[in-house]
Design a protein around this motif. Structure first.
Motif, PDB file in Angstrom:
ATOM      1  N   VAL A  65     -73.236  79.848  -8.336  1.00 32.33           N
ATOM      2  CA  VAL A  65     -74.543  79.048  -8.601  1.00 32.33           C
ATOM      3  C   VAL A  65     -75.025  79.386  -9.425  1.00 32.33           C
ATOM      4  CG1 VAL A  65     -73.929  76.598  -9.345  1.00 32.33           C
ATOM      5  CG2 VAL A  65     -72.424  77.310  -7.865  1.00 32.33           C
ATOM      6  N   HIS A  66     -75.854  79.145 -10.123  1.00 31.07           N
ATOM      7  CA  HIS A  66     -76.841  80.185 -11.048  1.00 31.07           C
ATOM      8  C   HIS A  66     -78.300  78.537 -10.786  1.00 31.07           C
ATOM      9  CE1 HIS A  66     -79.763  81.376 -13.666  1.00 31.07           C
ATOM     10  NE2 HIS A  66     -80.027  82.151 -14.052  1.00 31.07           N
ATOM     11  N   PRO A  67     -79.428  78.685 -10.492  1.00 26.60           N
ATOM     12  CA  PRO A  67     -80.018  77.945  -9.837  1.00 26.60           C
ATOM     13  C   PRO A  67     -80.495  76.855 -10.711  1.00 26.60           C
ATOM     14  CG  PRO A  67     -81.416  80.519 -10.025  1.00 26.60           C
ATOM     15  CD  PRO A  67     -79.912  80.637 -10.200  1.00 26.60           C
ATOM     16  N   GLY A  68     -80.184  77.713 -12.221  1.00 26.56           N
ATOM     17  CA  GLY A  68     -80.876  76.969 -13.791  1.00 26.56           C
ATOM     18  C   GLY A  68     -80.229  75.949 -13.806  1.00 26.56           C
ATOM     19  N   LEU A  69     -78.348  75.849 -13.136  1.00 27.92           N
ATOM     20  CA  LEU A  69     -78.054  74.798 -13.563  1.00 27.92           C
ATOM     21  C   LEU A  69     -78.480  73.431 -13.522  1.00 27.92           C
ATOM     22  CD1 LEU A  69     -75.318  73.518 -13.960  1.00 27.92           C
ATOM     23  CD2 LEU A  69     -74.331  73.703 -12.432  1.00 27.92           C
ATOM     24  N   ILE A  70     -79.219  73.608 -12.166  1.00 30.05           N
ATOM     25  CA  ILE A  70     -80.003  71.844 -11.686  1.00 30.05           C
ATOM     26  C   ILE A  70     -80.518  71.163 -12.524  1.00 30.05           C
ATOM     27  CG2 ILE A  70     -81.690  72.996 -10.078  1.00 30.05           C
ATOM     28  CD1 ILE A  70     -81.436  70.570  -8.303  1.00 30.05           C
ATOM     29  N   SER A  71     -81.647  71.639 -13.345  1.00 31.12           N
ATOM     30  CA  SER A  71     -82.304  71.729 -14.639  1.00 31.12           C
ATOM     31  C   SER A  71     -81.162  70.868 -15.672  1.00 31.12           C
ATOM     32  CB  SER A  71     -83.523  72.698 -14.952  1.00 31.12           C
ATOM     33  OG  SER A  71     -84.075  72.812 -13.972  1.00 31.12           O
ATOM     34  N   ARG A  72     -80.362  71.590 -15.987  1.00 34.09           N
ATOM     35  CA  ARG A  72     -79.159  71.010 -16.594  1.00 34.09           C
ATOM     36  C   ARG A  72     -78.696  70.395 -16.678  1.00 34.09           C
ATOM     37  NH1 ARG A  72     -76.719  73.597 -21.513  1.00 34.09           N
ATOM     38  NH2 ARG A  72     -75.076  72.749 -21.993  1.00 34.09           N
ATOM     39  N   LEU A  73     -78.424  69.932 -15.164  1.00 37.16           N
ATOM     40  CA  LEU A  73     -77.706  68.549 -14.693  1.00 37.16           C
ATOM     41  C   LEU A  73     -78.850  67.453 -14.733  1.00 37.16           C
ATOM     42  CD1 LEU A  73     -75.613  70.051 -11.681  1.00 37.16           C
ATOM     43  CD2 LEU A  73     -75.066  68.942 -14.018  1.00 37.16           C
ATOM     44  N   VAL A  74     -79.914  67.103 -14.474  1.00 36.56           N
ATOM     45  CA  VAL A  74     -81.259  67.036 -14.691  1.00 36.56           C
ATOM     46  C   VAL A  74     -81.509  66.517 -15.840  1.00 36.56           C
ATOM     47  CG1 VAL A  74     -83.229  66.231 -13.003  1.00 36.56           C
ATOM     48  CG2 VAL A  74     -81.225  67.018 -11.303  1.00 36.56           C
ATOM     49  N   ASP A  75     -81.829  67.458 -16.179  1.00 35.09           N
ATOM     50  CA  ASP A  75     -82.503  67.031 -17.720  1.00 35.09           C
ATOM     51  C   ASP A  75     -81.531  66.833 -18.798  1.00 35.09           C
ATOM     52  OD1 ASP A  75     -85.044  67.993 -16.577  1.00 35.09           O
ATOM     53  OD2 ASP A  75     -84.949  68.808 -17.343  1.00 35.09           O
ATOM     54  N   GLU A  76     -80.219  66.677 -19.165  1.00 38.13           N
ATOM     55  CA  GLU A  76     -79.543  66.921 -19.566  1.00 38.13           C
ATOM     56  C   GLU A  76     -78.242  66.406 -19.457  1.00 38.13           C
ATOM     57  OE1 GLU A  76     -78.289  70.456 -21.458  1.00 38.13           O
ATOM     58  OE2 GLU A  76     -80.502  71.406 -21.838  1.00 38.13           O
ATOM     59  N   ARG A  77     -77.624  65.881 -18.524  1.00 40.54           N
ATOM     60  CA  ARG A  77     -76.702  65.209 -17.522  1.00 40.54           C
ATOM     61  C   ARG A  77     -76.746  64.008 -16.869  1.00 40.54           C
ATOM     62  NH1 ARG A  77     -71.947  68.747 -15.617  1.00 40.54           N
ATOM     63  NH2 ARG A  77     -70.983  67.659 -15.567  1.00 40.54           N
ATOM     64  N   GLY A  78     -77.903  63.641 -16.889  1.00 40.88           N
ATOM     65  CA  GLY A  78     -78.688  62.306 -16.176  1.00 40.88           C
ATOM     66  C   GLY A  78     -78.108  62.183 -14.748  1.00 40.88           C
ATOM     67  N   PHE A  79     -77.848  63.726 -13.979  1.00 41.59           N
ATOM     68  CA  PHE A  79     -78.274  63.968 -12.656  1.00 41.59           C
ATOM     69  C   PHE A  79     -79.105  63.610 -11.767  1.00 41.59           C
ATOM     70  CE2 PHE A  79     -73.194  65.266 -13.742  1.00 41.59           C
ATOM     71  CZ  PHE A  79     -72.948  65.793 -12.472  1.00 41.59           C
ATOM     72  N   GLY A  80     -79.260  62.630 -10.546  1.00 40.70           N
ATOM     73  CA  GLY A  80     -80.455  62.727  -9.514  1.00 40.70           C
ATOM     74  C   GLY A  80     -80.175  64.419  -9.337  1.00 40.70           C
ATOM     75  N   PRO A  81     -81.777  65.001  -8.098  1.00 41.71           N
ATOM     76  CA  PRO A  81     -81.918  66.109  -8.024  1.00 41.71           C
ATOM     77  C   PRO A  81     -80.674  65.837  -6.827  1.00 41.71           C
ATOM     78  CG  PRO A  81     -84.183  65.308  -8.149  1.00 41.71           C
ATOM     79  CD  PRO A  81     -83.134  64.089  -8.154  1.00 41.71           C
ATOM     80  N   ASP A  82     -81.145  65.411  -6.034  1.00 42.84           N
ATOM     81  CA  ASP A  82     -80.424  65.412  -4.569  1.00 42.84           C
ATOM     82  C   ASP A  82     -78.054  64.997  -5.636  1.00 42.84           C
ATOM     83  OD1 ASP A  82     -81.357  65.357  -2.554  1.00 42.84           O
ATOM     84  OD2 ASP A  82     -82.216  63.577  -2.196  1.00 42.84           O
ATOM     85  N   GLU A  83     -77.935  64.804  -5.882  1.00 42.46           N
ATOM     86  CA  GLU A  83     -76.637  64.470  -6.416  1.00 42.46           C
ATOM     87  C   GLU A  83     -76.387  66.046  -7.350  1.00 42.46           C
ATOM     88  OE1 GLU A  83     -74.032  61.816 -10.439  1.00 42.46           O
ATOM     89  OE2 GLU A  83     -76.009  61.649  -9.792  1.00 42.46           O
ATOM     90  N   ALA A  84     -77.148  66.495  -8.188  1.00 42.36           N
ATOM     91  CA  ALA A  84     -76.707  67.826  -8.597  1.00 42.36           C
ATOM     92  C   ALA A  84     -77.211  69.000  -7.865  1.00 42.36           C
ATOM     93  CB  ALA A  84     -77.948  68.423  -9.822  1.00 42.36           C
ATOM     94  N   ALA A  85     -77.779  68.793  -6.555  1.00 44.33           N
ATOM     95  CA  ALA A  85     -77.332  69.912  -5.662  1.00 44.33           C
ATOM     96  C   ALA A  85     -76.172  69.539  -4.829  1.00 44.33           C
ATOM     97  CB  ALA A  85     -78.831  70.089  -4.199  1.00 44.33           C
ATOM     98  N   ASP A  86     -75.366  68.115  -4.398  1.00 39.45           N
ATOM     99  CA  ASP A  86     -74.481  68.321  -3.896  1.00 39.45           C
ATOM    100  C   ASP A  86     -74.096  68.894  -4.735  1.00 39.45           C
ATOM    101  OD1 ASP A  86     -75.556  65.819  -1.619  1.00 39.45           O
ATOM    102  OD2 ASP A  86     -74.717  64.961  -2.359  1.00 39.45           O
TER     103      ASP A  86
END
Length: 281
Positions: A85-106
């Motif tokens: 999993v590319h680590p840049g996905l966390i920013s896409r999840l948090v910034d564009e898809r409304g995930f919280g950081p911990d939810e994105a990490a999960d």
């Protein structure tokens, strides 16, 4: 097809069968003298996968497995997959898809769990993870490091290497300590897109001549890569597929045959457990 008299491994590149050069890039690599590839799955969203569950990443991994099989048909050696999993996905999840950081990490950890299932079956020689190489909030940074530590644990459990995408640095001794805590030998952790100097883990050196000079002079294990992205909108980015073979020829012309063996035979064996000599035709 040029024969450089040695295995020639590009440690990190991407291939795409749809809308990019794909196997033509492999043929170009082979004509220049390249023999082996480690093919890293593209970021999931680049392949149109907006994952909701860990299982959703399987489509990305299956596509990578298919193009690795096709690539192996074109090489004197073979290709192997690196899945994760590319680590840049966390920013896409948090910034564009409304995930919280911990939810994105999960979600990212669940994707790594799926990748580890392939590794456990012998269908990948390494996992891929890391942390952002750009400025992020403390919460995103902490969540990213949790994902990275989870990847170390899964690599240790499945007995494979781990490739990391991280910030630009010459010191990853913090990650080396985490690797030891997880039971993963630090030498089986690889920083992709590395310069010629790195403490803590194994360096996969971008094929800039200055970086290679540093890596050769260090006497330490190292690998060579292009991070070729196979994107028709960015042809040749980051480096073209002929670059590693050309740099090997350059090192040979200088008499650095021992360093070539270190990068293309000894270090791949130590890190990934792959035999680049025995797998040559």
């Amino acid at each position: 097809m040029r024969d450089l008299g040695t295995p020639v491994l590009d440690d990190h590149l991407h291939l795409d069968r749809e809308g990019a050069r794909g196997i033509d890039a492999v043929r170009e690599f082979a004509r220049a003298g390249g023999t082996h590839l480690l093919v890293v799955n593209k970021p999931s969203w680049h392949l149109g996968v907006e994952a909701e569950t860990g299982a959703d990443f399987r489509a990305v991994f299956e596509e990578t497995e298919r193009i690795v099989a096709d690539a192996s048909e074109e090489l004197r050696g073979r290709a192997w997959p690196v899945l994760g999993v590319h680590p840049g996905l966390i920013s896409r999840l948090v910034d564009e898809r409304g995930f919280g950081p911990d939810e994105a990490a999960d979600l990212m950890c669940a994707g790594l769990d799926a990748a580890a299932e392939y590794a456990a079956e012998g269908d990948a020689v390494a996992l891929k993870s890391g942390r952002p190489h750009y400025e992020v909030s403390d919460a995103v940074w902490d969540a990213s490091n949790r994902v990275l530590r989870h990847a170390l644990e899964r690599a240790a459990e499945t007995g494979v290497a781990l490739q990391l995408h991280t910030e630009a640095t010459e010191d990853l001794t913090d990650v080396a300590a985490w690797a030891e805590d997880a039971g993963q030998p630090p030498e089986r952790v690889v920083k992709h897109y590395a310069s010629g100097t790195l403490a803590g883990v194994t360096k996969s050196v971008m094929c800039e001549k200055d970086y290679l000079d540093e890596a050769v002079d260090s006497g330490e294990p190292f690998l060579m890569e292009t991070d070729y992205v196979d994107d028709t909108d960015r042809p040749g980015a980051v480096m073209g597929p002929k670059t590693v073979p050309r740099r090997v020829a350059w090192l040979q012309e200088r008499g650095d045959d021992e360093a070539v063996r270190r990068a293309h035979v000894e270090t791949p064996e130590a890190v990934y457990g792959i035999d680049t000599e025995a797998t040559l035709d």
